[in-house]
Design a protein around this motif. Sequence first.
Motif, PDB file in Angstrom:
ATOM      1  N   TYR A   1       1.063   3.893  -2.782  1.00 19.32           N
ATOM      2  CA  TYR A   1       0.109   5.008  -2.878  1.00 19.32           C
ATOM      3  C   TYR A   1       0.856   6.324  -3.054  1.00 19.32           C
ATOM      4  CZ  TYR A   1      -2.582   8.803  -0.731  1.00 19.32           C
ATOM      5  OH  TYR A   1      -3.162   9.998  -0.444  1.00 19.32           O
ATOM      6  N   MET A   2       2.024   6.437  -2.402  1.00 24.07           N
ATOM      7  CA  MET A   2       2.776   7.685  -2.432  1.00 24.07           C
ATOM      8  C   MET A   2       3.344   7.996  -3.807  1.00 24.07           C
ATOM      9  SD  MET A   2       2.476   8.830   0.707  1.00 24.07           S
ATOM     10  CE  MET A   2       3.793   9.892   1.241  1.00 24.07           C
TER      11      MET A   2
ATOM     12  N   SER B   1       0.814  -1.225   0.000  1.00 26.88           N
ATOM     13  CA  SER B   1       0.000   0.000   0.000  1.00 26.88           C
ATOM     14  C   SER B   1       0.846   1.273   0.000  1.00 26.88           C
ATOM     15  CB  SER B   1      -0.924   0.009   1.208  1.00 26.88           C
ATOM     16  OG  SER B   1      -0.159   0.015   2.393  1.00 26.88           O
ATOM     17  N   VAL B   2       2.114   1.165   0.401  1.00 31.50           N
ATOM     18  CA  VAL B   2       2.987   2.338   0.430  1.00 31.50           C
ATOM     19  C   VAL B   2       3.142   2.962  -0.966  1.00 31.50           C
ATOM     20  CG1 VAL B   2       5.401   3.009   0.796  1.00 31.50           C
ATOM     21  CG2 VAL B   2       4.208   1.684   2.514  1.00 31.50           C
TER      22      VAL B   2
END
Lengths: 240, 213
Positions: free
Chosen positions: A176-177, A173-174
């Motif tokens: 996302y950045m 999910s990181v």
Amino acid sequence: MAVTLAGLMAIDIVGELEFIWRILPELGKGLVTTLELTALALTAGLVLAVPTAVVRTYTRGPLNWLFTAYVEVFRGTPLLVQLFVVYYGLPEMGIVFDRFFSAWAALTLNSAAYQSEYIRGAIMSVSEGQLTAARSLGMRPLQAFRWVVLPQALRLALPAWSNEVAYMVKYVSVVYMIALPELFTRGAMIRSRTFKVWSPMISVAVIYLGVVIGITRVMDYVEKRLRIPGLESGHGGREY
Amino acid sequence: MDYFLRCLKFILPAAKVTLLLTVAALALGLVLGLLLAVARIYGRPPARSFAAIYSRVVRSLPTLVVLFLVYSFVTIVFGIRGVTTAVIALTACTAAYQSEIFRGAIQSLGTGQMAAARSLGMTKSVAVRSVIIPQALRLAIPSWSNEAAIVLKDSSLASAIGTTEIFRRAQQIGAANHDYLPAFLACGLIYFCLTFLTNRVLDYVQKRYRLKL
């Protein structure tokens, strides 16, 4: 407080459920990307982790220092920083990857560093006598490692490794950045597009809950099948 | 090289925020984690299931999801803003992980300690406070050190909910100069030093207070 509660009660439940039903396909696409990245990073990470663990266990000198530095740097800095160095930093040196490949590369390098530690621990817990015994049967060092030590080490490392699987599903999910549309990113994008604060994020949360619990169940089963009787080493690894 | 040093100088003051986030979340998470672990083992059924469900759910979610949900909740319902939101969100996460660490530690003490304390006439809560917890805390140090390193690194995710910690500062100076690589390398260097220091300190604590069973 009373006002807030009244506000919460006034939610149009049917409307929200309809909304969630409509965004489900989009989240589903995100989940596929999440699982793809997880699987690719875990397998590539394992491929890198085994030689890293071998070099760190059996060699001395510059090569050992190099791999030790790699592991320490990647375990000592946040995945987010690693991802940004790959995606924003490397293009300045003329190395340009697309979003997906950058994410995959950063996740792989990060996971390989952690996986190599589990495997190194497992290799060291296979007794040295086994290596000697294999050598005395006429095996060459590499053969002895490949056929005697490694199969046991991989099975010993499995409990920590299965934690890593659940950990990676969440940690993807990181990305996302860097706006790579996996599950969390899609939820956050729907959230800011529709100004709905709760339903997209709660849907995403429920999906993660199901997926992570499912994966944990499967890994428990695999662990039970593959453990070496009498040699269980407990869990360990990055807790999920 | 000159630019790298400028980055370092620009980012470094925000290390205070990163450290504040980490220390506050770890400390609050320690208290909540202990409470959850005790509730899970010695509590009545409702407290017990609450602790179990909380830990299961939070540990199954990515940190970013928890950050976003907690952030929305505390800003909308309580009107809290700024760094506090990030501290609350990170605490919500680490409390769940720490509860598992302490639960493991308490369970590895065995039931004999509790039985012995009770037979000396201690009430259950006195026994937990003065017999179980002091030992469990010391047993938990190695796993707790791991968690501390994880929270330190995860504090970088607080930049996603608008906290200006070191990662956010690196993004800012990188974007202002259209030169990202030195900025993120400087940021990585600071994180590396911080994790290194944290590990050394906790190694010392572990050596000093370790409890062997």
